[in-house]
Design a protein around this motif. Structure first.
Motif, PDB file in Angstrom:
ATOM      1  N   ALA A  11      -9.645  14.428 -17.860  1.00 60.57           N
ATOM      2  CA  ALA A  11     -10.622  14.578 -17.011  1.00 60.57           C
ATOM      3  C   ALA A  11     -12.058  14.764 -17.600  1.00 60.57           C
ATOM      4  O   ALA A  11     -13.032  14.442 -17.261  1.00 60.57           O
ATOM      5  CB  ALA A  11     -10.415  15.545 -15.871  1.00 60.57           C
ATOM      6  N   CYS A  12     -11.784  15.725 -18.420  1.00 62.83           N
ATOM      7  CA  CYS A  12     -13.155  16.242 -19.255  1.00 62.83           C
ATOM      8  C   CYS A  12     -14.051  15.110 -19.742  1.00 62.83           C
ATOM      9  O   CYS A  12     -15.005  14.985 -19.846  1.00 62.83           O
ATOM     10  CB  CYS A  12     -12.719  17.358 -20.259  1.00 62.83           C
ATOM     11  N   GLU A  13     -13.209  14.073 -20.544  1.00 65.28           N
ATOM     12  CA  GLU A  13     -13.717  12.944 -21.180  1.00 65.28           C
ATOM     13  C   GLU A  13     -14.436  12.172 -20.101  1.00 65.28           C
ATOM     14  O   GLU A  13     -15.468  11.534 -20.090  1.00 65.28           O
ATOM     15  CB  GLU A  13     -12.680  12.310 -21.832  1.00 65.28           C
ATOM     16  N   ALA A  14     -13.703  12.100 -19.002  1.00 63.68           N
ATOM     17  CA  ALA A  14     -14.428  11.310 -17.876  1.00 63.68           C
ATOM     18  C   ALA A  14     -15.565  12.001 -17.169  1.00 63.68           C
ATOM     19  O   ALA A  14     -16.507  10.910 -16.742  1.00 63.68           O
ATOM     20  CB  ALA A  14     -13.070  11.012 -16.702  1.00 63.68           C
ATOM     21  N   PHE A  15     -15.619  13.223 -16.920  1.00 64.72           N
ATOM     22  CA  PHE A  15     -16.765  13.840 -16.444  1.00 64.72           C
ATOM     23  C   PHE A  15     -17.997  13.664 -17.472  1.00 64.72           C
ATOM     24  O   PHE A  15     -19.073  13.171 -16.925  1.00 64.72           O
ATOM     25  CB  PHE A  15     -16.494  15.299 -16.511  1.00 64.72           C
ATOM     26  N   THR A  16     -17.712  13.609 -18.663  1.00 68.56           N
ATOM     27  CA  THR A  16     -18.834  13.195 -19.675  1.00 68.56           C
ATOM     28  C   THR A  16     -19.296  11.742 -19.553  1.00 68.56           C
ATOM     29  O   THR A  16     -20.284  11.735 -19.390  1.00 68.56           O
ATOM     30  CB  THR A  16     -18.424  13.797 -20.951  1.00 68.56           C
ATOM     31  N   ARG A  17     -18.556  11.172 -19.746  1.00 76.31           N
ATOM     32  CA  ARG A  17     -18.708   9.701 -19.731  1.00 76.31           C
ATOM     33  C   ARG A  17     -19.297   9.111 -18.402  1.00 76.31           C
ATOM     34  O   ARG A  17     -20.259   8.357 -18.638  1.00 76.31           O
ATOM     35  CB  ARG A  17     -17.055   8.910 -19.858  1.00 76.31           C
ATOM     36  N   HIS A  18     -19.145   9.742 -17.298  1.00 77.16           N
ATOM     37  CA  HIS A  18     -19.483   9.076 -16.219  1.00 77.16           C
ATOM     38  C   HIS A  18     -20.892  10.061 -15.622  1.00 77.16           C
ATOM     39  O   HIS A  18     -21.377   9.786 -14.476  1.00 77.16           O
ATOM     40  CB  HIS A  18     -18.720   8.916 -15.225  1.00 77.16           C
ATOM     41  N   GLY A  19     -21.196  10.909 -16.301  1.00 86.78           N
ATOM     42  CA  GLY A  19     -22.324  11.771 -16.103  1.00 86.78           C
ATOM     43  C   GLY A  19     -21.987  12.697 -14.898  1.00 86.78           C
ATOM     44  O   GLY A  19     -23.069  12.730 -13.897  1.00 86.78           O
ATOM     45  N   VAL A  20     -20.970  13.131 -14.495  1.00 84.06           N
ATOM     46  CA  VAL A  20     -20.514  13.641 -13.219  1.00 84.06           C
ATOM     47  C   VAL A  20     -21.681  14.895 -13.152  1.00 84.06           C
ATOM     48  O   VAL A  20     -21.723  15.661 -14.261  1.00 84.06           O
ATOM     49  CB  VAL A  20     -19.219  14.322 -13.233  1.00 84.06           C
TER      50      VAL A  20
END
Length: 294
Positions: A91-100
């Motif tokens: 999830a942390c990688e996804a937060f960063t990748r998608h600019g949450v």
């Protein structure tokens, strides 16, 4: 777009209802979408699968403004670290990748205390918070004591034996909180675009109560005599492993309650912001009593 993980959990389902009533666009990550109410499935976008799965959480975070994060305390996990920290890494990688833009998570009290490093599942939850904060996404951990909701697991004991059981010190006054108030705090933070960085927001309920006082309130609300019985850590661990929990996760629960008995939940200052409205008596009247008598 707001992503909600664990939307069928005690907190998640209340949060979903609140945000849908406000007209918010929601994307729900659910292992079993059939457990969602039909009206929820009709009004929200669904991503099927576990939010610990990298591909699932990546799909969920695409185009998301905010994420509600709740890591389940998986009884089959090999350790507390695996259940909270390892589960959260994708999830942390996804937060960063998608600019949450912001993440609101559910965690525990105790940060900054000497007990925090030896509090079992609480220690793992605090490490999860550190991991999310280190990703750079704006993060608020909604940190909580024990939930009033946990007593629903003891409805049969209350009905059949007139007792409830925990490891808690009978005379230690500590905060307890209603899940409705946790959900309300999470909703407020998810909808507020004005904060940044990382930090905590405590939810302490309106009062500190001992298990002895809790038993008295339950007795008064139900109109029957209900008592409290403290159990040992060894007994709790045996009970949990008997239900299929791994030894490490059961020991994590024991260590958590040991730390709570030493004052882990009493270190956070009670402020106007951290004092949530639902009293234990009100919760008993509105939630526990129907569960016991229904």
């Amino acid at each position: 777009m707001i992503v909600i993980t664990a939307p069928t959990s005690a907190i998640g389902r209340l949060l979903v209802d609140d945000l849908l009533d406000r007209g918010e666009r929601l994307r729900l990550v659910a292992r079993d979408p059939a457990r969602l109410e039909p009206r929820v499935r009709e009004r929200a976008e669904i991503v099927e699968g576990s939010h610990g799965d990298a591909a699932v959480i990546d799909r969920a975070c695409a185009g998301a403004d905010a994420v509600f994060w709740l890591a389940p305390a998986d009884p089959a996990a090999p350790s507390g670290e695996a259940a909270f920290v390892d589960f959260t890494r994708p999830a942390c990688e996804a937060f960063t990748r998608h600019g949450v833009k912001r993440v609101v998570g559910i965690s525990a009290l105790g940060r900054g205390t000497p007990l925090a490093e030896r509090a079992g599942l609480v220690t793992a939850s605090l490490a999860m918070d550190d991991l999310i904060a280190a990703s750079g996404v704006p993060y608020r951990a909604v940190v909580c004591p024990s939930f009033m909701h946990n007593l629903l697991h003891q409805v049969d004991a209350i009905k059949g034996q007139g007792l409830f059981f925990t490891m808690a010190d009978p005379d230690l006054k500590s905060p307890t909180v209603a899940t409705r108030d946790i959900a309300a705090t999470a909703a407020r933070l998810l909808l507020d675009a004005g904060w940044g960085g990382s930090g905590e927001v405590a939810c302490l309920g309106p009062e500190d109560l001992s298990p002895t006082a809790i038993a008295q309130i339950i007795s008064e609300v139900l109109g029957i005599e209900v008592g409290f019985r403290q159990i040992t850590g060894a007994a709790l661990k045996q009970r949990m492993t008997g239900f299929g929990m791994t030894g490490a996760m059961a020991q994590g629960m024991v260590d958590m309650f040991d730390a709570k008995n030493q004052g882990l939940d009493n270190a956070a200052p009670r402020t106007a912001e951290s004092t949530t409205p639902t009293t234990f008596r009100q919760w008993c009247e509105e939630v526990l009593k129907p569960a016991v008598t229904g």
